[in-house]
Design a protein around this motif. Structure first.
Motif, PDB file in Angstrom:
ATOM      1  N   ILE A   1     -50.816 -41.935 -35.601  1.00 30.75           N
ATOM      2  CA  ILE A   1     -50.403 -42.703 -34.618  1.00 30.75           C
ATOM      3  C   ILE A   1     -51.363 -43.611 -34.269  1.00 30.75           C
ATOM      4  N   GLY A   2     -50.918 -44.900 -33.915  1.00 28.82           N
ATOM      5  CA  GLY A   2     -51.571 -46.049 -33.568  1.00 28.82           C
ATOM      6  C   GLY A   2     -51.933 -46.138 -32.354  1.00 28.82           C
TER       7      GLY A   2
ATOM      8  N   VAL B   1     -46.047 -32.811 -37.878  1.00 21.06           N
ATOM      9  CA  VAL B   1     -47.108 -33.395 -37.651  1.00 21.06           C
ATOM     10  C   VAL B   1     -46.951 -34.780 -37.140  1.00 21.06           C
ATOM     11  N   LEU B   2     -46.234 -35.641 -37.432  1.00 17.82           N
ATOM     12  CA  LEU B   2     -46.075 -36.969 -36.658  1.00 17.82           C
ATOM     13  C   LEU B   2     -45.659 -36.698 -35.418  1.00 17.82           C
ATOM     14  N   GLY B   3     -44.630 -35.993 -35.119  1.00 18.95           N
ATOM     15  CA  GLY B   3     -44.261 -35.860 -33.760  1.00 18.95           C
ATOM     16  C   GLY B   3     -45.304 -35.050 -32.769  1.00 18.95           C
ATOM     17  N   ALA B   4     -45.864 -34.080 -33.551  1.00 14.03           N
ATOM     18  CA  ALA B   4     -47.034 -33.478 -32.607  1.00 14.03           C
ATOM     19  C   ALA B   4     -48.018 -34.548 -32.366  1.00 14.03           C
ATOM     20  N   ARG B   5     -48.397 -35.486 -33.064  1.00 16.31           N
ATOM     21  CA  ARG B   5     -49.397 -36.147 -32.949  1.00 16.31           C
ATOM     22  C   ARG B   5     -48.995 -37.403 -31.941  1.00 16.31           C
ATOM     23  N   TRP B   6     -47.891 -37.594 -31.932  1.00 14.88           N
ATOM     24  CA  TRP B   6     -47.284 -38.540 -30.873  1.00 14.88           C
ATOM     25  C   TRP B   6     -47.297 -37.857 -29.490  1.00 14.88           C
TER      26      TRP B   6
ATOM     27  N   GLY C   1     -50.859 -34.100 -20.444  1.00 17.32           N
ATOM     28  CA  GLY C   1     -51.770 -33.225 -20.833  1.00 17.32           C
ATOM     29  C   GLY C   1     -51.042 -31.825 -21.400  1.00 17.32           C
ATOM     30  N   ARG C   2     -50.189 -31.315 -20.534  1.00 17.85           N
ATOM     31  CA  ARG C   2     -49.699 -29.947 -20.856  1.00 17.85           C
ATOM     32  C   ARG C   2     -48.850 -29.984 -22.278  1.00 17.85           C
ATOM     33  N   LEU C   3     -47.916 -31.192 -22.364  1.00 20.76           N
ATOM     34  CA  LEU C   3     -47.359 -31.168 -23.691  1.00 20.76           C
ATOM     35  C   LEU C   3     -47.988 -31.662 -24.683  1.00 20.76           C
ATOM     36  N   GLY C   4     -49.182 -32.007 -24.558  1.00 15.22           N
ATOM     37  CA  GLY C   4     -50.114 -32.585 -25.652  1.00 15.22           C
ATOM     38  C   GLY C   4     -50.805 -31.402 -26.114  1.00 15.22           C
ATOM     39  N   ALA C   5     -51.259 -30.453 -25.048  1.00 19.27           N
ATOM     40  CA  ALA C   5     -52.031 -28.935 -25.671  1.00 19.27           C
ATOM     41  C   ALA C   5     -50.563 -28.107 -26.315  1.00 19.27           C
ATOM     42  N   ALA C   6     -49.372 -28.024 -25.790  1.00 18.26           N
ATOM     43  CA  ALA C   6     -48.397 -27.476 -26.624  1.00 18.26           C
ATOM     44  C   ALA C   6     -48.126 -27.885 -27.906  1.00 18.26           C
TER      45      ALA C   6
ATOM     46  N   LEU D   1     -36.394 -36.948 -18.625  1.00 20.29           N
ATOM     47  CA  LEU D   1     -37.501 -37.556 -18.568  1.00 20.29           C
ATOM     48  C   LEU D   1     -37.734 -38.313 -19.816  1.00 20.29           C
ATOM     49  N   ALA D   2     -37.785 -39.615 -19.716  1.00 21.45           N
ATOM     50  CA  ALA D   2     -38.102 -40.604 -20.716  1.00 21.45           C
ATOM     51  C   ALA D   2     -39.627 -41.073 -20.737  1.00 21.45           C
ATOM     52  N   PHE D   3     -40.141 -40.996 -21.992  1.00 27.35           N
ATOM     53  CA  PHE D   3     -41.456 -41.416 -22.270  1.00 27.35           C
ATOM     54  C   PHE D   3     -41.442 -42.748 -23.052  1.00 27.35           C
ATOM     55  N   PHE D   4     -41.757 -43.754 -22.203  1.00 28.13           N
ATOM     56  CA  PHE D   4     -41.728 -45.160 -22.995  1.00 28.13           C
ATOM     57  C   PHE D   4     -43.355 -45.449 -23.491  1.00 28.13           C
ATOM     58  N   GLU D   5     -43.494 -46.569 -24.075  1.00 27.76           N
ATOM     59  CA  GLU D   5     -44.769 -47.032 -24.465  1.00 27.76           C
ATOM     60  C   GLU D   5     -46.087 -46.625 -23.611  1.00 27.76           C
TER      61      GLU D   5
END
Length: 232
Positions: A125-126, A81-86, A93-98, A172-176
């Protein structure tokens, strides 16, 4: 420990043995009675686990058994849940929908008590800093990474000058607030990190780069300071 967690642990223990292991050993490792162990074995067999053996001779789990989602522990569900919410909040957007789809698929097969936990998790997730270049489509980059294909890109430097680069993207790195493509740059003949918000154009190719992505990733990690490489 819940019974679901104990059954999961039993599967993991059995996976660690290639030869039959006695019920006594399994019961000791789980901290349960031999009678409870035999009931657990029967439960797993009824759920489709290909466990061969019988009391007094030992048990072995045949290769190929996949755990159903209902075998997730409570901690594992919260991690999902936490990972999916992050991902929903901070990835493209595509990964968010996934991420939403993954949670829906897991929730569809969980028993009612665990499904409630999935829906009502208190791990949140804040809000974070605005993502720079968050409207750029990262799908071509992720596809190139998966397929080990070269990418042609236009890249702006700090002064706004654009150069053409052919790169071998492997991460591909996702920073803040920033996304970074790690790649081998043919122009520089070295590893480079490209800020996604400075990529002005992405042109996919069907050409495989000459090395495997895993090999590039290992070689790149060796160029990083140890304190950073250990965390990636």
């Amino acid at each position: 420990m819940s019974r679901a967690e104990r059954l999961l642990d039993l599967i993991q223990i059995l996976r660690g043995y290639r030869a039959p292991v006695t019920g006594t050993v399994l019961a000791d490792r789980l901290g349960v009675s031999l009678r409870t162990l035999y009931r657990d074995i029967a439960t797993l067999q009824a759920q489709g686990a290909d466990i061969a053996g019988e009391p007094g001779l030992g048990y072995v789990l045949k290769p190929g058994f996949m755990l159903p989602p209902l075998m997730f522990s409570e901690d594992e569900i919260e991690a999902l849940v936490l990972g999916a919410r992050w991902v929903r909040a901070r990835a493209d957007g595509r990964l968010g929908a996934a991420a939403e789809t993954v949670l829906a698929k897991v929730g569809a097969v969980l028993p009612p008590d665990l499904r409630t936990m999935l829906d009502d998790s208190g791990l949140l997730i804040g809000p974070g800093a605005a993502i720079v270049g968050g409207d750029i489509d990262l799908d071509p980059v992720r596809i190139a990474i998966r397929r080990e294909h070269r990418l042609d890109i236009g890249y702006r430097d700090e002064a706004g000058r654009v150069t053409r680069r052919r790169i071998w993207p492997f991460a591909l790195a996702f920073f803040e607030s920033v996304r970074i493509v790690a790649a081998w740059c043919e122009m520089r003949s070295d590893f480079r990190h490209f800020r996604v918000d400075r990529i002005s154009e992405i042109a996919p190719t069907e050409t495989h780069y000459p090395k495997r992505r895993a090999a590039l990733l290992r070689a790149w990690r060796k160029t990083l300071p140890a304190k950073i490489a250990d965390k990636i």
